[in-house]
Design a protein around this motif. Structure first.
Motif, PDB file in Angstrom:
ATOM      1  N   ALA A 141      78.830  44.514  31.222  1.00  0.00           N
ATOM      2  CA  ALA A 141      77.939  44.812  30.096  1.00  0.00           C
ATOM      3  C   ALA A 141      77.162  46.096  30.313  1.00  0.00           C
ATOM      4  N   LYS A 142      76.843  46.393  31.570  1.00  0.00           N
ATOM      5  CA  LYS A 142      76.117  47.628  31.866  1.00  0.00           C
ATOM      6  C   LYS A 142      76.949  48.846  31.468  1.00  0.00           C
ATOM      7  N   LEU A 143      78.244  48.793  31.764  1.00  0.00           N
ATOM      8  CA  LEU A 143      79.136  49.890  31.382  1.00  0.00           C
ATOM      9  C   LEU A 143      79.226  49.991  29.869  1.00  0.00           C
ATOM     10  N   LYS A 144      79.392  48.851  29.198  1.00  0.00           N
ATOM     11  CA  LYS A 144      79.490  48.868  27.728  1.00  0.00           C
ATOM     12  C   LYS A 144      78.235  49.458  27.102  1.00  0.00           C
ATOM     13  N   ASN A 145      77.065  49.018  27.576  1.00  0.00           N
ATOM     14  CA  ASN A 145      75.814  49.535  27.013  1.00  0.00           C
ATOM     15  C   ASN A 145      75.705  51.044  27.208  1.00  0.00           C
ATOM     16  N   MET A 146      76.099  51.506  28.405  1.00  0.00           N
ATOM     17  CA  MET A 146      76.035  52.939  28.681  1.00  0.00           C
ATOM     18  C   MET A 146      76.956  53.714  27.733  1.00  0.00           C
ATOM     19  N   SER A 203      91.775  47.088  25.338  1.00  0.00           N
ATOM     20  CA  SER A 203      91.617  46.018  24.344  1.00  0.00           C
ATOM     21  C   SER A 203      90.411  45.132  24.632  1.00  0.00           C
ATOM     22  N   ASN A 204      89.587  45.555  25.566  1.00  0.00           N
ATOM     23  CA  ASN A 204      88.378  44.812  25.941  1.00  0.00           C
ATOM     24  C   ASN A 204      87.209  45.340  25.122  1.00  0.00           C
ATOM     25  N   PRO A 205      86.312  44.471  24.651  1.00  0.00           N
ATOM     26  CA  PRO A 205      85.156  44.941  23.875  1.00  0.00           C
ATOM     27  C   PRO A 205      84.323  46.009  24.575  1.00  0.00           C
ATOM     28  N   ILE A 206      84.429  46.107  25.906  1.00  0.00           N
ATOM     29  CA  ILE A 206      83.735  47.191  26.614  1.00  0.00           C
ATOM     30  C   ILE A 206      84.126  48.545  26.023  1.00  0.00           C
ATOM     31  N   ALA A 207      85.398  48.659  25.604  1.00  0.00           N
ATOM     32  CA  ALA A 207      85.932  49.932  25.100  1.00  0.00           C
ATOM     33  C   ALA A 207      85.873  50.025  23.579  1.00  0.00           C
ATOM     34  N   GLU A 208      85.031  49.258  22.970  1.00  0.00           N
ATOM     35  CA  GLU A 208      84.948  49.213  21.506  1.00  0.00           C
ATOM     36  C   GLU A 208      84.697  50.597  20.897  1.00  0.00           C
ATOM     37  N   ASN A 209      83.919  51.408  21.576  1.00  0.00           N
ATOM     38  CA  ASN A 209      83.594  52.742  21.069  1.00  0.00           C
ATOM     39  C   ASN A 209      84.317  53.866  21.825  1.00  0.00           C
ATOM     40  N   VAL A 210      85.378  53.510  22.518  1.00  0.00           N
ATOM     41  CA  VAL A 210      86.177  54.481  23.276  1.00  0.00           C
ATOM     42  C   VAL A 210      87.416  54.840  22.468  1.00  0.00           C
ATOM     43  N   ASP A 211      87.788  56.107  22.500  1.00  0.00           N
ATOM     44  CA  ASP A 211      88.982  56.552  21.782  1.00  0.00           C
ATOM     45  C   ASP A 211      90.201  56.660  22.699  1.00  0.00           C
ATOM     46  N   TYR A 212      89.988  57.183  23.924  1.00  0.00           N
ATOM     47  CA  TYR A 212      91.099  57.374  24.859  1.00  0.00           C
ATOM     48  C   TYR A 212      90.655  56.987  26.269  1.00  0.00           C
ATOM     49  N   ILE A 213      91.591  56.422  27.024  1.00  0.00           N
ATOM     50  CA  ILE A 213      91.385  56.167  28.446  1.00  0.00           C
ATOM     51  C   ILE A 213      92.346  57.059  29.214  1.00  0.00           C
ATOM     52  N   LEU A 244     101.628  57.531  24.697  1.00  0.00           N
ATOM     53  CA  LEU A 244     100.342  56.850  24.777  1.00  0.00           C
ATOM     54  C   LEU A 244     100.511  55.359  24.521  1.00  0.00           C
ATOM     55  N   ILE A 245      99.840  54.548  25.329  1.00  0.00           N
ATOM     56  CA  ILE A 245      99.869  53.098  25.164  1.00  0.00           C
ATOM     57  C   ILE A 245      98.669  52.696  24.310  1.00  0.00           C
ATOM     58  N   GLN A 246      98.928  52.095  23.170  1.00  0.00           N
ATOM     59  CA  GLN A 246      97.869  51.751  22.216  1.00  0.00           C
ATOM     60  C   GLN A 246      97.282  50.385  22.525  1.00  0.00           C
ATOM     61  N   GLY A 247      95.973  50.338  22.802  1.00  0.00           N
ATOM     62  CA  GLY A 247      95.260  49.076  22.910  1.00  0.00           C
ATOM     63  C   GLY A 247      94.540  48.774  21.617  1.00  0.00           C
ATOM     64  N   LYS A 248      93.768  47.719  21.597  1.00  0.00           N
ATOM     65  CA  LYS A 248      93.033  47.341  20.389  1.00  0.00           C
ATOM     66  C   LYS A 248      92.032  48.421  19.999  1.00  0.00           C
ATOM     67  N   TYR A 249      91.392  49.016  21.005  1.00  0.00           N
ATOM     68  CA  TYR A 249      90.347  50.003  20.734  1.00  0.00           C
ATOM     69  C   TYR A 249      90.734  51.428  21.135  1.00  0.00           C
ATOM     70  N   ALA A 250      91.469  51.585  22.220  1.00  0.00           N
ATOM     71  CA  ALA A 250      91.709  52.911  22.789  1.00  0.00           C
ATOM     72  C   ALA A 250      93.176  53.097  23.141  1.00  0.00           C
ATOM     73  N   LYS A 251      93.557  54.359  23.297  1.00  0.00           N
ATOM     74  CA  LYS A 251      94.893  54.702  23.764  1.00  0.00           C
ATOM     75  C   LYS A 251      94.815  55.098  25.234  1.00  0.00           C
ATOM     76  N   VAL A 252      95.876  54.740  25.998  1.00  0.00           N
ATOM     77  CA  VAL A 252      95.863  54.896  27.452  1.00  0.00           C
ATOM     78  C   VAL A 252      96.993  55.820  27.889  1.00  0.00           C
ATOM     79  N   THR A 253      96.691  56.643  28.891  1.00  0.00           N
ATOM     80  CA  THR A 253      97.739  57.406  29.541  1.00  0.00           C
ATOM     81  C   THR A 253      97.492  57.440  31.045  1.00  0.00           C
ATOM     82  N   GLU A 254      98.502  57.871  31.791  1.00  0.00           N
ATOM     83  CA  GLU A 254      98.378  58.123  33.228  1.00  0.00           C
ATOM     84  C   GLU A 254      99.465  59.138  33.589  1.00  0.00           C
TER      85      GLU A 254
END
Length: 552
Positions: A212-217, A246-256, A268-278
């Protein structure tokens, strides 16, 4: 309605970009980057490297093509500098360059200098922002801080702090504004660093979790800094990064922008909230994400994983001179040949690799143990014979294969202990729950032949373990060798607890392998089925549950 509107806008901009592309091809005299052509379309480029692991020069890299292992020359930091410069020229003042950690560990040059070969090199590469990775702690907190503070580059991480006073090690975030668009970055390192690495490495450093600390930040950062597009730059591995998307922590995140597991994400791998790459590892690849904006809104993106082919991207001469200067004090020692191999030595498979077969054979040869084990590392550039001649193995290669050089230790464990330990290690590698994975690669060994089913539940994966030609017996003791993990209890062997009669040898694993090579070269390690699962097959590369990702 909002989603429909965004889709329509995205369609319009994609058609516009296509029309502009056609126009540029038919009117060669008109510049592609002309504001008149792009009208109100703004494109911003994000370049990403990850897990360079101290690899300074071009090297052989493993690819999986047409159901075969093939090797190609890739990488080199001076070559990456050329790629960076070319990409910046294509999109001037609209390009951001990111590194996702694990810069200062993994090669002999970084190990012998304790990371000090890197700052001058990194300072001249042109990064905008960097995060620490799980291996940045390898030389201790003070050296990590000194090295990273001398990059001359912004360093961010949200969840690492001074244990004594809980003050953050670095800033949590960074914002870059480009023509009115505010791009925000938040850094996150793996909170399990003290478990994954030798515990003593991270002494004095505290880690907070994905909580939750990360999400709030994140939420406050996006609002307070008026961030238009928010990136998490994470060093937690592809499995956890996909889950986080796809975790609510990333609700306001666009990309990981993910790092750690060396995966080569090409779409790009599409999650519920953000897209992921590596973007792979060892400087062999650069991820390129292009964001397209219309009227300040993100409407489209393009992604590609770029090969750092040294034939395409020639080494930047100025940076190469710096690299050569930094290498000079260590070069004679590290480039000394200590053995030869008749077969390719590599490590990228999740279960068994020729590289680890050689290392564990050397340890068992030296110790006389029934079973020798090594950690499930994913380091080490391939060593590839050419023109029908054995390939030389240097000390530099040895550091690539074994990024830490600790004393060997031996002890006795029962068959039941070994089986329970191996079941736990298999769960760490193959759990279908991504939050329970630690890397995704099985420990390696010599002296055992193991049949297992990776898809089964924990405790029910192993069907057979053969030692000395017989099925392992639960109540019989077997001698085992592994390496010391500083900070672990003496009776632990590679995370196996309560081992009896433990002895720490007066030689290191590097010394054991060097001696083995001197006595047995040229070696010829191959895949032998030491650990085998029908479901995975012989050539088992990483999979990411719930996605179409494939390593290649």
């Amino acid at each position: 309605m909002k989603a429909i509107k965004k889709t329509l806008v995205k369609a319009v901009v994609l058609i516009s970009i296509l029309m502009i592309s056609v126009a540029c091809k038919t009117e060669a005299s008109t510049p592609v980057n002309s504001k008149e052509n792009t009208k109100d379309t703004l494109s911003i480029t994000i370049l990403q490297t990850a897990d360079i692991h101290g690899q300074l020069d071009p090297h052989p890299e493993l690819f999986w093509e047409n159901e075969e292992v093939v090797f190609k020359n890739r990488g080199g930091l001076a070559n990456i500098k050329t790629l960076f410069d070319q990409e910046r020229q294509k999109n001037p003042n609209r390009t951001i360059i990111v590194d996702g950690g694990d810069l200062i560990q993994g090669s002999g040059y970084t190990a012998l200098s304790e990371g000090k070969v890197m700052p001058k090199i990194i300072k001249n590469m042109g990064y905008d922002v960097i995060i620490p990775g799980n291996w940045e702690v390898v030389y201790g907190k003070d050296i990590m801080m000194d090295v990273m503070q001398n990059y001359g580059t912004k360093v961010i991480v949200q969840n690492m702090y001074h244990e004594a006073n809980e003050e953050p090690l670095f800033s949590a975030s960074w914002v870059k504004e480009i023509e009115g668009i505010r791009i925000g970055f938040v850094g996150v390192n793996d909170p399990d660093v003290p478990v994954r690495q030798n515990p003593i490495f991270s002494k004095g450093i505290g880690f907070s979790g994905l909580d939750a600390k990360l999400k709030n930040m994140i939420d406050e950062f996006k609002v307070q800094e008026k961030v238009d597009v928010l990136f998490l730059v994470t060093h937690i591995g592809i499995f956890k990064q996909v889950e986080l998307a796809s975790n609510p922590i990333a609700e306001n995140v666009d990309y990981i922008l993910g790092n750690d597991t060396h995966e080569r994400v090409r779409e790009l791998i599409q999650g519920k909230y953000a897209k992921v790459t590596e973007p792979g590892a060892f400087g062999s690849f650069v991820g390129k994400l292009t964001l397209h904006f219309v009227d300040g809104q993100l409407v489209a993106d393009d992604y590609e994983l770029m090969d750092v082919d040294p034939e395409v991207y020639k080494a930047d001469e100025t940076l190469q001179a710096i690299i050569d200067e930094e290498k000079a004090p260590y070069k004679a020692y590290l480039e000394t040949v200590v053995g030869h191999t008749n077969t390719p030595i590599y490590r990228y498979l999740t279960v068994e690799n020729p590289m680890d077969n050689m290392i564990t054979d050397a340890a068992r040869w030296k110790t006389g143990a029934d079973i020798s084990i090594s950690n499930g590392f994913r380091f080490g550039n391939p060593i590839v014979p050419a023109d029908g001649k054995p390939a030389p193995i240097t000390r530099a290669n040895l550091w690539n294969l074994l990024p830490v050089n600790e004393p060997v230790k031996t002890g006795r464990a029962t068959g039941k202990q070994i089986k329970d330990w191996l079941e736990k290690e298999m769960h760490n590698a193959f759990s279908q729950n991504p939050t329970e994975r630690f890397g995704g690669w099985l420990v390696r060994f010599s002296g055992m032949k193991v049949s297992f089913a990776s898809q089964n539940e924990r405790g029910n994966r192993i069907s057979s373990i053969i030692v000395k030609g017989e099925e392992m017996k639960d109540d019989e003791y077997y001698t085992v060798s592994a390496c010391v993990r500083p900070g672990d209890p003496l009776d632990n062997l590679c995370r196996m607890p309560n081992v009896k009669d433990v002895k720490v040898m007066d030689y290191t694993i590097h010394e054991a392998v060097e001696e083995y090579l001197q006595k047995n070269s040229p070696v010829a390690p191959t895949l032998e089925g030491r650990a085998y699962c029908d479901y995975l097959g012989t050539y088992s590369f990483s999979t990411v549950p719930g996605t179409a990702y494939k390593f290649n």
